[in-house]
Enzyme design. Structure first.
Site, PDB file in Angstrom:
ATOM      1  N   LYS A 280       2.018   8.365 -12.968  1.00  0.00           N
ATOM      2  CA  LYS A 280       1.454   7.110 -12.711  1.00  0.00           C
ATOM      3  C   LYS A 280       0.311   6.734 -13.844  1.00  0.00           C
ATOM      4  O   LYS A 280       0.235   5.387 -14.155  1.00  0.00           O
ATOM      5  CB  LYS A 280       0.924   6.588 -11.433  1.00  0.00           C
ATOM      6  CG  LYS A 280       1.962   6.622 -10.420  1.00  0.00           C
ATOM      7  CD  LYS A 280       1.613   6.743  -9.014  1.00  0.00           C
ATOM      8  CE  LYS A 280       2.594   6.331  -8.014  1.00  0.00           C
ATOM      9  NZ  LYS A 280       3.773   7.666  -8.212  1.00  0.00           N
TER      10      LYS A 280
ATOM     11  N   GLU B  44      -7.494   3.609  -8.797  1.00  0.00           N
ATOM     12  CA  GLU B  44      -7.571   2.178  -9.458  1.00  0.00           C
ATOM     13  C   GLU B  44      -8.316   1.203  -8.454  1.00  0.00           C
ATOM     14  O   GLU B  44      -8.137   1.461  -7.198  1.00  0.00           O
ATOM     15  CB  GLU B  44      -6.093   1.663  -9.863  1.00  0.00           C
ATOM     16  CG  GLU B  44      -4.985   1.808  -8.889  1.00  0.00           C
ATOM     17  CD  GLU B  44      -3.556   1.516  -9.086  1.00  0.00           C
ATOM     18  OE1 GLU B  44      -3.230   1.683 -10.223  1.00  0.00           O
ATOM     19  OE2 GLU B  44      -2.669   0.994  -8.197  1.00  0.00           O
TER      20      GLU B  44
ATOM     21  N   GLU C  77       7.658  -1.820  -9.380  1.00  0.00           N
ATOM     22  CA  GLU C  77       6.648  -2.305  -8.296  1.00  0.00           C
ATOM     23  C   GLU C  77       5.416  -3.190  -8.798  1.00  0.00           C
ATOM     24  O   GLU C  77       4.981  -2.867  -9.832  1.00  0.00           O
ATOM     25  CB  GLU C  77       6.636  -1.360  -7.621  1.00  0.00           C
ATOM     26  CG  GLU C  77       7.527  -0.610  -6.861  1.00  0.00           C
ATOM     27  CD  GLU C  77       6.901   0.556  -5.857  1.00  0.00           C
ATOM     28  OE1 GLU C  77       5.856   0.622  -5.475  1.00  0.00           O
ATOM     29  OE2 GLU C  77       7.966   0.866  -5.141  1.00  0.00           O
TER      30      GLU C  77
ATOM     31  N   GLU D 101       3.756   0.501 -10.518  1.00  0.00           N
ATOM     32  CA  GLU D 101       4.423   1.679 -10.592  1.00  0.00           C
ATOM     33  C   GLU D 101       5.809   1.486 -10.865  1.00  0.00           C
ATOM     34  O   GLU D 101       6.365   0.504 -10.558  1.00  0.00           O
ATOM     35  CB  GLU D 101       4.314   2.801  -9.609  1.00  0.00           C
ATOM     36  CG  GLU D 101       4.983   2.611  -8.654  1.00  0.00           C
ATOM     37  CD  GLU D 101       4.437   3.508  -7.294  1.00  0.00           C
ATOM     38  OE1 GLU D 101       3.534   4.374  -7.506  1.00  0.00           O
ATOM     39  OE2 GLU D 101       5.172   3.483  -6.226  1.00  0.00           O
TER      40      GLU D 101
ATOM     41  N   ASN E  32       9.337   3.395 -10.077  1.00  0.00           N
ATOM     42  CA  ASN E  32      10.229   4.547  -9.480  1.00  0.00           C
ATOM     43  C   ASN E  32      11.462   5.035 -10.121  1.00  0.00           C
ATOM     44  O   ASN E  32      12.266   4.031 -10.076  1.00  0.00           O
ATOM     45  CB  ASN E  32      10.347   4.026  -7.925  1.00  0.00           C
ATOM     46  CG  ASN E  32       9.315   4.036  -7.039  1.00  0.00           C
ATOM     47  OD1 ASN E  32       8.293   5.106  -7.132  1.00  0.00           O
ATOM     48  ND2 ASN E  32       9.067   2.855  -6.541  1.00  0.00           N
TER      49      ASN E  32
ATOM     50  N   ARG F 104      14.178   6.310  -9.585  1.00  0.00           N
ATOM     51  CA  ARG F 104      15.090   6.857  -8.870  1.00  0.00           C
ATOM     52  C   ARG F 104      15.784   5.631  -8.006  1.00  0.00           C
ATOM     53  O   ARG F 104      15.339   4.530  -8.096  1.00  0.00           O
ATOM     54  CB  ARG F 104      14.373   7.896  -7.726  1.00  0.00           C
ATOM     55  CG  ARG F 104      13.339   7.330  -7.052  1.00  0.00           C
ATOM     56  CD  ARG F 104      12.898   8.111  -6.137  1.00  0.00           C
ATOM     57  NE  ARG F 104      11.700   7.723  -5.447  1.00  0.00           N
ATOM     58  CZ  ARG F 104      11.016   6.864  -4.574  1.00  0.00           C
ATOM     59  NH1 ARG F 104      12.381   6.021  -4.049  1.00  0.00           N
ATOM     60  NH2 ARG F 104       9.819   6.417  -4.052  1.00  0.00           N
TER      61      ARG F 104
ATOM     62  N   PHE G 239       1.045   5.226  16.270  1.00  0.00           N
ATOM     63  CA  PHE G 239       2.254   5.436  15.524  1.00  0.00           C
ATOM     64  C   PHE G 239       2.181   7.001  15.098  1.00  0.00           C
ATOM     65  O   PHE G 239       2.846   7.440  14.001  1.00  0.00           O
ATOM     66  CB  PHE G 239       2.230   4.748  14.096  1.00  0.00           C
ATOM     67  CG  PHE G 239       2.307   3.170  14.299  1.00  0.00           C
ATOM     68  CD1 PHE G 239       3.425   2.530  14.335  1.00  0.00           C
ATOM     69  CD2 PHE G 239       1.230   2.520  14.481  1.00  0.00           C
ATOM     70  CE1 PHE G 239       3.543   1.293  14.636  1.00  0.00           C
ATOM     71  CE2 PHE G 239       1.179   1.032  14.665  1.00  0.00           C
ATOM     72  CZ  PHE G 239       2.453   0.361  14.700  1.00  0.00           C
TER      73      PHE G 239
END
Length: 790
Positions: free
Chosen positions: A200, A284, A363, A376, A378, A380, A454
């Site tokens: 990143k 960041e 993103e 970032e 990805n 994949r 959760f």
């Protein structure tokens, strides 16, 4: 009306035994190569049959996806003869579906605990690559590479997670030679692209060089807790700590204070090491109240020619909990066309900068003023890729990845979706993306207990029935991508996601939302806790319906956590009427003795009391005049009640699903269980109730009963989840204050800090470090008041 007599009711009854026999007769046993094992010299025996009790679920999940991909995948010459899928669960099954459509044989890999998982039985071959721990199986590069060699696979699809963004694995695959004499293909970007964009910090530097908007932050690695605090002060709070090789919300913490930075550094480091075998972190600026919007792309060359880049409709992924996406939709309700076009242009600049080839996702964080920042890339296939496929007019991203890896480039029928470019400037062409066809919303179904913060849930799926894919009256379609069948065990060792549920409407976002709600209502999952009720509550929320969905949506609207779906007075009245009617029909079908003056053949007005919430729940008086029902809350004298019209009801005694048409609307409910005393549990619009139907006389007598006393556990700290106790922060005899750290429990590879709920003296730490603990197991015991005084 249904209440007037037996003849108007539809009984959809089917014997469990008959259904079992039918499934058994229709099951086709697949013969294939015996599964291989890398654990020792002897192959591990794996049953490769399709169990009768799970046949219907396997077929329904497959059929949904196959129908969707019919238009996307045209069978010509297969790109490869055999593909190994270096993953598990639903994404492995998803890739298998496309390979089967293209006539490509598949190889599954699995750990010992996954030996009977659906992806193993559905593949043509399967290889055991190690024991349960992912670090010794799915993440073991040596063993996975050996599996490629043993099976003669010509290509490897990594799916998402695990080794999908591991540059060393991609490099190893690139150097391998298939039996055909050609190089084994990694169905993904090159190892150099993974290095560039998977890291990143490096990716931010590349993005900045490609003139892509970036978030302010520190360009180096964080070396310690104190270093993290210094960086946070330089950037300014709030900040986000992120794993350099991370993704999926793992190794991420939002921090507003020095104390949170120090704790976040420790926890993120441990998670990054556990998930990605890379404990490097960076920091960041955290942009508050942004929308998380991403652009799906597919890039490739035909026969080594010019790089072509195709961008798809954007995905809005802002509904997140602990940086883990929960709901996704496409298109975004926020973006303006000009913002979308500029984001697409920046994505294409970035792709050209790194010479990227394959599927990928860029993103962004987008604020309410349409300013956007690179987050970032990805490298994949994304978890949420189905929501893009559903609005891309039949595009199959896995098919596209396979074609690109084989050197065929992006399928021409996908490129043709951009339309005629005649007369457009190069800049205008760069802003083009596949137009969205309709609206899609996706929900991630997790094994977790939303009523207990959760916390992860584990155990077997006792009953598992996926929603039907039938097109509804609004022309909405439902898709399910799952990795489980009835009897599957959700363990603490892997991600707790059960499935992804997607609804698509050809013309209206609200219709897609409503269709997803109905699908969630009809999703039967028993044996473990899950988040369906929470998902329904979010979908019902007026802010979500309005498209007001910043990334802090859950924290903003559920500041104290989720306490269950709150039904309106009208919905409560409908539930009471439905429960009373269902009780009559079920009792009649099952030949139970009716309540006094209460049966389908009764003449004249009848009335019963329906208790929602068990014996001490809310009472509703349900009266029938032979045509309609009047429901009156008995706990509110000022409420005159409501008239409820039940037009139709379909009950199947061997299935929890109950379909009702009430007040002109179709509803789906579940009768989840019924005990010997006549108490049955119902789920309606995500709300769960224990329901009792009784005569008014019985109700009057029941009011003399007292509620049982609750067990006092105030001097105990119980494990909120099953997991492994990693460490203690206290010792026996130590004085602690409310909110102080007590211990750390790891579950589903996420580390959870357990804190004291009161001040006091620790009497005993019961669980041993390194031991497995169950939910509600005693971890720590406090001294009682009299013991503290001594």
């Amino acid at each position: 009306m249904l209440s007037t007599g037996r003849q108007r009711a539809r009984y959809l009854l089917q014997s469990k035994w008959n259904r079992f026999a039918a499934a058994k007769n229709n099951t086709k046993v697949k013969t294939r190569s015996q599964p291989l094992s890398l654990l020792d010299s002897k192959p591990i025996t794996v049953n490769t049959y399709s169990a009768p009790y799970s046949t219907s679920c396997i077929l329904s999940s497959s059929q949904v996806l196959t129908n969707h991909l019919d238009a996307a995948t045209s069978v010509t010459e297969p790109s490869f003869s055999k593909i190994l899928i270096a993953n598990r669960g639903e994404i492995a099954r998803r890739i298998i579906r496309t390979c089967q459509k293209e006539g490509i044989k598949t190889v599954a890999i699995y750990s010992t605990i996954d030996s009977k998982s659906p992806h193993v039985t559905e593949a043509d071959e399967a290889v055991c690559v190690g024991p349960t721990a992912s670090s010794a199986s799915y993440l073991d590069v040596d063993n996975v590479c050996k599996a490629i060699e043993m099976t003669g696979a010509e290509a490897v699809h990594p799916g998402y997670g695990f080794l999908s963004e591991n540059a060393e694995f991609a490099r190893r695959v690139e150097k391998m030679i298939a039996p055909s004499g050609k190089s084994v293909k990694f169905i993904g970007p090159s190892s150099s692209a993974i290095v560039s964009m998977g890291d990143k910090i490096t990716s931010k530097k590349i993005a900045k060089g490609a003139n892509v908007n970036i978030i302010p932050g520190y360009d180096g690695f964080v070396t310690s807790e104190d270093h993290a605090v210094i960086i946070a002060h330089q950037i300014g709070y709030p900040v986000m700590i992120k794993a350099t090789s991370g993704g999926g919300g793992k190794g991420m913490r939002i921090c507003y204070t020095d104390a949170e930075v120090k704790e976040g550094f420790v926890l993120s480091t441990a998670e990054a090491k556990s998930f990605f075998n890379d404990e490097r972190l960076f920091i960041e600026k955290f942009i508050e109240k942004p929308h998380h919007i991403e652009i799906q792309l597919l890039a490739g060359r035909k026969d080594g020619g010019e790089l072509e880049i195709l961008c798809f409709p954007e995905r809005e992924c802002s509904i997140q909990r602990r940086n883990q996406k929960v709901l996704e939709e496409s298109p975004s309700p926020l973006l303006k066309p000009e913002t979308r076009a500029e984001m697409v242009r920046q994505v294409k600049r970035l792709v050209r900068e790194v010479d990227y080839s394959s599927a990928g996702t860029v993103e962004f964080l987008v604020d309410e003023e349409q300013n956007f920042y690179f987050l970032e890339m990805n490298t994949r296939l994304q978890v949420e890729h189905p929501v893009t496929e559903m609005v891309s007019d039949g595009c199959d991203l896995v098919h596209g990845m396979i074609d690109v890896a084989a050197g065929k480039g992006i399928p021409q029928e996908y490129l043709d979706k951009l339309g005629d470019k005649t007369g457009l400037t190069p800049e205008e062409q760069d802003g083009l993306s596949v137009p969205h066809s309709g609206y899609a919303v996706e929900a991630r179904i997790y094994a977790e207990d939303p009523l207990r913060g959760f916390l992860p849930a584990t155990g077997p799926l006792l009953e598992y029935i996926e929603p039907e894919n039938a097109v509804d009256e609004d022309d909405c379609e439902i898709r399910v991508d799952s990795g489980v069948v009835p009897g599957s065990i959700i363990s603490q060792y892997y991600d707790p996601m059960i499935s992804k549920l997607i609804a698509h409407s050809p013309d209206d976002r609200k219709k897609a939302i409503r269709a997803l709600q109905n699908a969630l209502d009809s999703y039967v999952i028993t044996g473990i806790r899950h988040n369906c009720s929470f998902l329904i509550d979010v979908l019902r929320h007026e802010s979500f319906i309005a498209g007001d969905t910043p990334t802090n949506f859950i924290n903003m609207h559920y500041p104290d956590g989720f306490s269950g779906v709150s039904l309106s007075n009208t919905e409560l009245s409908e539930l009471a009427a439905i429960a009373a009617t269902a009780n009559v029909i079920r009792g009649d079908v099952l030949q139970r003795p009716p309540l006094p003056f209460h049966s389908l053949e009764s003449e004249g007005p009848v009335e019963v009391v329906c208790l929602l919430g068990g014996l001490f729940g809310k009472p509703f008086l349900v009266e029938s005049d032979g045509e309609k029902l009047r429901v009156s809350p008995m706990f509110d004298d000022d409420d005159a009640g409501e008239v409820v019209d039940i037009e139709d009801m379909a009950i199947e005694t061997s299935c929890p699903i109950m379909k009702v048409r009430v007040n002109g609307q179709d509803k789906v409910l579940q009768i989840q269980k019924e005990d010997s005393t006549g108490v049955f549990s119902m789920r309606y619009a995500g709300a769960e109730f224990d329901v009792i139907v009784m005569s008014p006389k019985e109700y009057e007598l029941s009011r003399f009963m007292k509620e049982p006393h609750k067990v006092d556990t105030s001097n105990l700290i119980l494990s909120p989840m099953p997991g492994t106790l990693i460490s203690y922060s206290v010792v026996d005899g130590e004085s602690v204050v409310d909110g102080q750290d007590i211990c750390v429990i790891e579950a589903m590879k996420m580390r959870n800090v357990i804190r004291a709920s009161r001040s006091g003296i620790i009497k005993q730490c019961h669980a041993a470090v390194g031991s497995s603990v169950m939910a509600d197991e005693v971890i720590v015991e406090f001294c009682m008041a009299d013991e503290e005084s001594n």
